[in-house]
Design an enzyme around this catalytic site. Sequence first.
Site, mmCIF file in Angstrom:
data_model
loop_
_atom_site.group_PDB
_atom_site.id
_atom_site.type_symbol
_atom_site.label_atom_id
_atom_site.label_comp_id
_atom_site.label_asym_id
_atom_site.label_seq_id
_atom_site.Cartn_x
_atom_site.Cartn_y
_atom_site.Cartn_z
ATOM 1 N N CYS A 79 0.877 -1.246 0.140
ATOM 2 C CA CYS A 79 -0.136 0.104 -0.074
ATOM 3 C C CYS A 79 0.712 1.339 0.080
ATOM 4 O O CYS A 79 0.424 2.420 -0.135
ATOM 5 C CB CYS A 79 -0.996 0.059 1.268
ATOM 6 N N GLN A 118 -7.582 -17.574 11.572
ATOM 7 C CA GLN A 118 -9.002 -17.520 12.082
ATOM 8 C C GLN A 118 -10.007 -16.859 10.888
ATOM 9 O O GLN A 118 -10.612 -17.246 10.159
ATOM 10 C CB GLN A 118 -9.089 -16.790 13.343
ATOM 11 N N CYS A 156 -2.483 -9.040 13.913
ATOM 12 C CA CYS A 156 -3.605 -9.851 13.765
ATOM 13 C C CYS A 156 -4.341 -9.532 15.083
ATOM 14 O O CYS A 156 -3.791 -9.542 15.999
ATOM 15 C CB CYS A 156 -3.073 -11.484 13.839
ATOM 16 N N CYS A 158 -7.181 -11.646 16.002
ATOM 17 C CA CYS A 158 -7.820 -12.956 16.059
ATOM 18 C C CYS A 158 -7.173 -13.975 16.762
ATOM 19 O O CYS A 158 -7.657 -14.471 17.925
ATOM 20 C CB CYS A 158 -8.239 -13.468 14.649
ATOM 21 N N GLY A 271 11.539 5.267 -0.263
ATOM 22 C CA GLY A 271 10.805 4.300 0.061
ATOM 23 C C GLY A 271 9.340 4.749 0.262
ATOM 24 O O GLY A 271 8.408 3.869 0.327
ATOM 25 N N LEU A 275 6.650 10.310 3.157
ATOM 26 C CA LEU A 275 5.738 10.999 1.936
ATOM 27 C C LEU A 275 4.303 10.358 1.803
ATOM 28 O O LEU A 275 3.210 10.824 1.686
ATOM 29 C CB LEU A 275 6.548 10.957 0.828
ATOM 30 N N GLN A 743 -22.411 -9.501 10.948
ATOM 31 C CA GLN A 743 -22.967 -10.571 11.968
ATOM 32 C C GLN A 743 -24.329 -10.704 12.040
ATOM 33 O O GLN A 743 -24.577 -11.725 12.768
ATOM 34 C CB GLN A 743 -22.285 -10.342 13.260
ATOM 35 N N ALA A 773 -14.664 -9.362 13.075
ATOM 36 C CA ALA A 773 -15.846 -8.649 13.204
ATOM 37 C C ALA A 773 -16.016 -8.128 14.891
ATOM 38 O O ALA A 773 -15.903 -7.003 15.180
ATOM 39 C CB ALA A 773 -17.077 -9.374 13.048
ATOM 40 N N GLU A 1205 -17.917 -15.571 24.287
ATOM 41 C CA GLU A 1205 -16.954 -14.594 24.075
ATOM 42 C C GLU A 1205 -16.155 -14.606 25.395
ATOM 43 O O GLU A 1205 -15.366 -13.446 25.830
ATOM 44 C CB GLU A 1205 -17.595 -13.206 23.882
#
Length: 1274
Positions: A79, A118, A156, A158, A271, A275, A743, A773, A1205
């Site tokens: 990106c 996951q 990560c 998850c 690189g 910027l 969900q 989520a 959870e």
Amino acid sequence: MPSLPHSDELIFFVNGRKVIERNADPEVNLLFYVRKRHILLFYCTKYSCGGGGCGACTVMVSRYNSTTKAIHHYPATACLVPICSLYGAAVTTVEGVGSIKTRIHPVQERLAKCHGTQCGFCSPGMVMSIYTLLRNHPEPAPEQITKALGVERNLCHCTGYRPIVESGKTFCESTVCELKGSGKCCMDQEDGSLVNRWEKMCTKLYDEDEFQPLDPSQEPIFPPELIRMAEDPNKRRLTFQGERTTWITPATLNDLLELKANFPKAPLVMGNTELGPSIKFKNEFHPVFISPLGLPELHFVNTTDDAQLNDALHFIVSEQPKEKTKTYRALLKHLRTLAGAQIRNMAPAPSFHHTSHLSLIPLNGPFLERSPEADLKSEEIVSSVYIPYSTQWHFVFGLRMAQRQENAFAIVNAGMSVKFEDGTNTIKKLQMFYGSVGPTTVSASQTCKQLIGRQWDDQMLSDACRWVLDEIYIPPAAEGGMVEYRRTLIISLLFKFYLKVRRGLNQMDPQKFPDIPEKFMSALEDFPIETPQGIQMFQCVDPHQPPQDPVGHPVMHQSAIKHTTGEAVYIDDMPCIDQELFLAPITSTRAHAKIISIDISEALALPGVVDVITAEDVPGDNNYQGEIFYAQNEVICVGQIVGTVAADTYAHAREAAKKVKIAYEDIEPRIITIEQALKHNSFLFDEKKIEQGNVEQAFKYVDQIIEGEVHVEGQEHFYMETSSILALPKEEDKEMVLHLGTQYPTRVQEYVAAALNVPRNRIACRMKRTGGAFGGKVAKPAVLGAVSAVAANKTGRPIRFILERGDDMLITAGRHPLLGKYKIGFMNNGVIKAADVEYYVNGGCTPDESEMVVEFIVLKSENAYYIPNFRCRGRACKTNLPSNTAFRGFGFPQGTVVVEAYITAVASQCNLPPEEVKEINMYKRISKTAFKQTFNPEPLRRCWKECLEKSSFYTRKLAAEEFNKKNYWKKRGLAIVPMKFCIGIPTAYYNQAATLVHIYLDGSVLVTHGGCELGQGLYTKMIQVRSVSGLSSGFSLLCPAPNACQTLMARLHPIIRKNPKGKWEDWIAKAFEKSISLSATGYFKGYQTNMDWEKGEGNAYPYYVYGAACSEVEVNCLTGAHKLLRTDIFMDAAFSINPALDIGQVEGAFIQGMGFYTIEELKYSPEGVLYSRSPDDYKIPTVTEIPEEFYVTLVRSQNPIGLGEAGMFLGSSVLFAIYDAVAAARRERGLAKTFVLSSPATPEMIRMTCVDQFTDMIPRDDPSTFTPWSIRVS
């Protein structure tokens, strides 16, 4: 400005395929190019943050160096890589590593089979980081794996990272036993174990024998054409002309200097790490870029290879005597924490010399403070950096403190250097530079000048601290906040430097220079980064269970291989649709204001813009059940959607959204915090209350009463896949199909139908999987779905609505901040007789899920403790913040911290250990909760007892106390927390479920159901659960209730009875011939739960999940840093259908909880603006934050299945371990034994609670004289 020629051809390779781009645009990055360019369409590399901060888009870039004849591979975040920088490079994306269509690579296979995925959205980036490491080091050391994932910025949210690291460690030559070669495991089952003999425990979650070997000789070769291009002596200037900008790559150093003279304002790009984010997030614009990337004069010389800065410094340190390389070692230490390898590898690296014959600009105070007379002229460049060798009586150190150990901007950093007169401790020259205390690096030059000639002793330190605080002034309203903490760090880091130098002097001449006190030694070093290790234990399956029955086995996630190859399709991976438009939101910049006017004329005039959508374009309800789709007449929070722009590209839509002009008139009151809401009596709902006994009467007969407050701040979901929707309008009957990650598809359907004013049967929601989520995709997708559907309805064209990370964090909000107030009555022996607890949550501006969150907090407010006289009340405050929403644990992680806080406070008042007071007050027999529901706490007691014993809690606590006696600036703390977590919802109809099962003529089965795959392995477990009716292995019970499968089995039974040895396919064909229906519905009425809030009683939950966790931390009292040394978790899991998935859920929830309670901090302005909108501003744990030793055990019980959870709250064991360590520090300093440590326990909070001479020394400002940069909203 000189005229520019037409574009050259951009030539590079992607996955072995030659790319010739004749219209290279400097504003296009590699990620967009490989995902959206029609000649490539490599969707497997994922877009997540867009700023190089998460690693989801990691690729491997390979370059050939014509001087060294070597090929260098390095990870890069796609990106941030402009495509124009890739001339002559070879790019490998995850598609080039392996695919399910051809062959998968061992890295992909092992990450999948070790259960390292996951939701799977981060998995391609993880694969690429490990793969790149293996290309450079085919047999890496375990610490290289940790570095490749943690230090190198792969996030990560998850898994908890442990299985990811474990997958990488399978490539190492060998690993050390968890108990370091003792030959004995702490988890061995000895005689008298709490585990019954028939409950044999297993620890193996995967079989290494299944792994295919890694063969480095089979990796793709570097394209020979690129080698020929690199060695071509006739290089020329390259120019790439884009839509708005030009990129120029000079061929020689003189060419570069000429370009600098012609384009003095053009930035140099190596690189794009600084910027790129500035252009994207700060709206910087540059018409011309100059990239001297390939110039040999600007690369390292005098080393053995085409090295990066890190390698060059390591080479010199290894070659030269230690006393000469103090500056180099200080730089190396700092570089370790500077961004991740993907960023460092992209960053500029000027030529590096031991000596230099060039004219020099001294890197002194004026230069670092950006004084114009000391800076580069516009036509100049840095061609080399000269770093002199240090001498014997010269000491150099780099010091820093950040929110997270790695990959975080410094809260304060410093570079300090002192030279002494030879053979003395008399200061000859002193330099102190500080970063992050002002807009530029700041030199404490006046302080240094005053200290010349002084002895390096305690009096000098005292004067230096006072003078440096006078010289370096941080205004009370300074950007970044944490003013008092930063002031404290200025002198804390100076003290650390002082100790390091004193230690160095003593090592040079012990007779002449006394050593520092033994108790201060531990303050010298930062916490090391260790490779995590541990054991995961679960009940083995019954040896008599049929081998083809997968229930109870640690089966790999059904989509794991597709996760690791990147071929699991998420919303933005779906191919472009003809005529589709991209949507960009226009959000409010005011918290509470009247909309005076909206001017969209400038936006509509921009190229590619099709329409601007506002509230006037909503054909149905714009305010549905209190949720507003498009703001109309007034805005009620910063980040509220006022409109959207639909355009042919996302870049055009985003640019147009910036051009929409909205005039506001502020409305009072503007309510941001819970305190302000209480002042204005601003609430979303009526109070929820439960009560038992006679609280007021009980307070009259106790030995002691304490009162207190606990603040718990919010949390960002930080799912890796941002909110994403693809809305497809149909040509007839006003039908619409939405593909989205959610969900709660039913709510999306409901809200979209309401917004479009059509029946719900016209709206179809498609949800296959989503990239994380954690509750953030329960309610919010319904509003965003309505927003996108209205745009699709107005334009009549497909709409792709993919929120940028910053917009997602701003618009969708997160976990409710909470204020807990308590009054506790107890006896001197620790028995609690009465508790009166009040909870207030910051609900934000609309209802969302706040009422249910408050209900859950109140109903779960006892946790594991029986208090005979108990009252709990809760309310949701209405504020002018984006509405907070569901989050993993649903209020329990916030509310129960208050419970554990007052238990700990009672223990402190009674001079008892917290674990003893917990045991005293814990439920012990079949009992009723405060809302009069009966439950059996036996599994709770079992988890608690096993956790205490198997974690060696008491032995380790004694060891921690011994450590604390020997160390003044570092303290260790242990804490154990029990958990009683309610599963389900108190409203019965929410618990119902239905399924539709089809058997096709070839014997395959399709199940339609209401479950959503979020990474928890829902489909995997459903496939594992086989019918109890003896169905063939070709047919799995995939329904939430078995009756559909039983119905089908009953219909098939006569066919099977006539041909018992037949095949499944034969039975199905015969059933079809007999006109037997091969479809059936299944329905589960749901648990018949209820709650009567008027009476304060009910059968609110179908069952409970129990657990306990013990954590040990080490805290640096001088800086506020902490290190998690070990965690033991015991979780009641009944009989686990899939131990690998369940352990993964427990570990992931724990690490997410640990982040919530420690480093994840949302910052708001007093005006209600969220500052924390990217991984640069908001720090979730990396692999370096997880426990060095991590033990998880699933405890067998007769409890119903369901982990839910629950594991999130167990992360609070880290918070209370920190509390324990801080308490030890405060006791040693003679401070009050009871204190408030709210959540999160950030480095700032830890440091400022460990009060000492340095915190007492800093200046403090009158709060009434300034407006702080950020405020607490709890």
